[in-house]
Write a protein that holds these residues in place. Structure first.
Motif, PDB file in Angstrom:
ATOM      1  N   PHE A  18      25.088  11.778  20.817  1.00 66.79           N
ATOM      2  CA  PHE A  18      25.864  13.016  20.733  1.00 66.79           C
ATOM      3  C   PHE A  18      27.007  12.858  19.729  1.00 66.79           C
ATOM      4  O   PHE A  18      27.195  13.683  18.837  1.00 66.79           O
ATOM      5  CB  PHE A  18      26.408  13.371  22.123  1.00 66.79           C
ATOM      6  CG  PHE A  18      27.081  14.709  22.190  1.00 66.79           C
ATOM      7  CD1 PHE A  18      26.362  15.842  22.507  1.00 66.79           C
ATOM      8  CD2 PHE A  18      28.449  14.829  21.952  1.00 66.79           C
ATOM      9  CE1 PHE A  18      26.978  17.081  22.587  1.00 66.79           C
ATOM     10  CE2 PHE A  18      29.071  16.059  22.020  1.00 66.79           C
ATOM     11  CZ  PHE A  18      28.334  17.193  22.343  1.00 66.79           C
ATOM     12  N   HIS A  19      27.765  11.763  19.867  1.00 65.38           N
ATOM     13  CA  HIS A  19      28.904  11.547  18.967  1.00 65.38           C
ATOM     14  C   HIS A  19      28.452  11.250  17.541  1.00 65.38           C
ATOM     15  O   HIS A  19      29.107  11.666  16.574  1.00 65.38           O
ATOM     16  CB  HIS A  19      29.806  10.435  19.507  1.00 65.38           C
ATOM     17  CG  HIS A  19      30.618  10.889  20.674  1.00 65.38           C
ATOM     18  ND1 HIS A  19      31.708  11.709  20.557  1.00 65.38           N
ATOM     19  CD2 HIS A  19      30.460  10.660  22.005  1.00 65.38           C
ATOM     20  CE1 HIS A  19      32.212  11.969  21.748  1.00 65.38           C
ATOM     21  NE2 HIS A  19      31.463  11.348  22.651  1.00 65.38           N
ATOM     22  N   ALA A  22      27.585  14.598  15.998  1.00 64.52           N
ATOM     23  CA  ALA A  22      28.810  15.357  15.737  1.00 64.52           C
ATOM     24  C   ALA A  22      29.536  14.800  14.513  1.00 64.52           C
ATOM     25  O   ALA A  22      30.063  15.564  13.693  1.00 64.52           O
ATOM     26  CB  ALA A  22      29.718  15.331  16.965  1.00 64.52           C
ATOM     27  N   GLN A  24      28.200  13.531  11.998  1.00 55.96           N
ATOM     28  CA  GLN A  24      27.429  13.917  10.815  1.00 55.96           C
ATOM     29  C   GLN A  24      27.582  15.401  10.497  1.00 55.96           C
ATOM     30  O   GLN A  24      26.924  15.930   9.611  1.00 55.96           O
ATOM     31  CB  GLN A  24      25.941  13.591  11.026  1.00 55.96           C
ATOM     32  CG  GLN A  24      25.660  12.121  11.244  1.00 55.96           C
ATOM     33  CD  GLN A  24      26.098  11.266  10.065  1.00 55.96           C
ATOM     34  OE1 GLN A  24      25.847  11.597   8.921  1.00 55.96           O
ATOM     35  NE2 GLN A  24      26.792  10.184  10.356  1.00 55.96           N
ATOM     36  N   GLY A  25      28.453  16.087  11.243  1.00 53.39           N
ATOM     37  CA  GLY A  25      28.691  17.502  11.004  1.00 53.39           C
ATOM     38  C   GLY A  25      27.736  18.423  11.745  1.00 53.39           C
ATOM     39  O   GLY A  25      27.769  19.634  11.544  1.00 53.39           O
ATOM     40  N   LEU A  26      26.893  17.851  12.587  1.00 59.07           N
ATOM     41  CA  LEU A  26      25.982  18.670  13.386  1.00 59.07           C
ATOM     42  C   LEU A  26      26.687  19.096  14.668  1.00 59.07           C
ATOM     43  O   LEU A  26      27.735  18.568  15.022  1.00 59.07           O
ATOM     44  CB  LEU A  26      24.707  17.886  13.692  1.00 59.07           C
ATOM     45  CG  LEU A  26      23.936  17.429  12.447  1.00 59.07           C
ATOM     46  CD1 LEU A  26      22.801  16.507  12.835  1.00 59.07           C
ATOM     47  CD2 LEU A  26      23.411  18.623  11.672  1.00 59.07           C
ATOM     48  N   HIS A  27      26.124  20.044  15.333  1.00 61.92           N
ATOM     49  CA  HIS A  27      26.759  20.577  16.534  1.00 61.92           C
ATOM     50  C   HIS A  27      25.803  20.473  17.720  1.00 61.92           C
ATOM     51  O   HIS A  27      25.229  21.474  18.151  1.00 61.92           O
ATOM     52  CB  HIS A  27      27.186  22.031  16.304  1.00 61.92           C
ATOM     53  CG  HIS A  27      28.080  22.185  15.121  1.00 61.92           C
ATOM     54  ND1 HIS A  27      29.392  21.760  15.116  1.00 61.92           N
ATOM     55  CD2 HIS A  27      27.836  22.672  13.880  1.00 61.92           C
ATOM     56  CE1 HIS A  27      29.925  21.993  13.937  1.00 61.92           C
ATOM     57  NE2 HIS A  27      29.000  22.540  13.158  1.00 61.92           N
ATOM     58  N   PRO A  28      25.641  19.248  18.253  1.00 61.19           N
ATOM     59  CA  PRO A  28      24.733  19.095  19.388  1.00 61.19           C
ATOM     60  C   PRO A  28      25.283  19.827  20.610  1.00 61.19           C
ATOM     61  O   PRO A  28      26.495  19.925  20.798  1.00 61.19           O
ATOM     62  CB  PRO A  28      24.709  17.588  19.617  1.00 61.19           C
ATOM     63  CG  PRO A  28      25.970  17.086  19.024  1.00 61.19           C
ATOM     64  CD  PRO A  28      26.309  18.011  17.883  1.00 61.19           C
ATOM     65  N   VAL A  29      24.381  20.358  21.396  1.00 66.15           N
ATOM     66  CA  VAL A  29      24.761  21.087  22.605  1.00 66.15           C
ATOM     67  C   VAL A  29      23.993  20.502  23.774  1.00 66.15           C
ATOM     68  O   VAL A  29      22.766  20.378  23.713  1.00 66.15           O
ATOM     69  CB  VAL A  29      24.440  22.596  22.464  1.00 66.15           C
ATOM     70  CG1 VAL A  29      24.756  23.332  23.751  1.00 66.15           C
ATOM     71  CG2 VAL A  29      25.188  23.194  21.298  1.00 66.15           C
TER      72      VAL A  29
END
Length: 80
Positions: A18-19, A22, A24-29
């Motif tokens: 998850f981190h 994040a 890498q600029g992605l937005h995991p949910v």
């Protein structure tokens, strides 16, 4: 003597991934599906047994630290 099998908490894998995403600029949910089961399967594929209690090595360090504290408090030179 055989070494104890490696164990790791699958939720630690979920947290790391998850981190990483994040960062890498992605937005995991998180939500919708339980990521713990796929994380546990990944650990098994790597030869590591998933365990709710977490990383065996961390647990061993905690046990040693607690033993050191007990020895310092209850077995010190002033306790006799």
């Amino acid at each position: 003597m055989d070494a104890a099998p490696e164990t790791y908490n699958p939720w630690t894998v979920v947290n790391v991934v998850f981190h990483h995403l994040a960062a890498q600029g992605l937005h995991p949910v998180l939500g919708g599906a339980d990521p713990g089961a796929p994380a546990a399967e990944l650990l098994r594929a790597l030869g590591i047994e998933p365990a709710a209690e977490g990383d065996r090595q961390v647990g061993e360090r905690v046990k040693k630290h607690l033993a050191d504290i007990r020895a310092a408090v209850f077995e010190g030179p002033d306790s006799m």
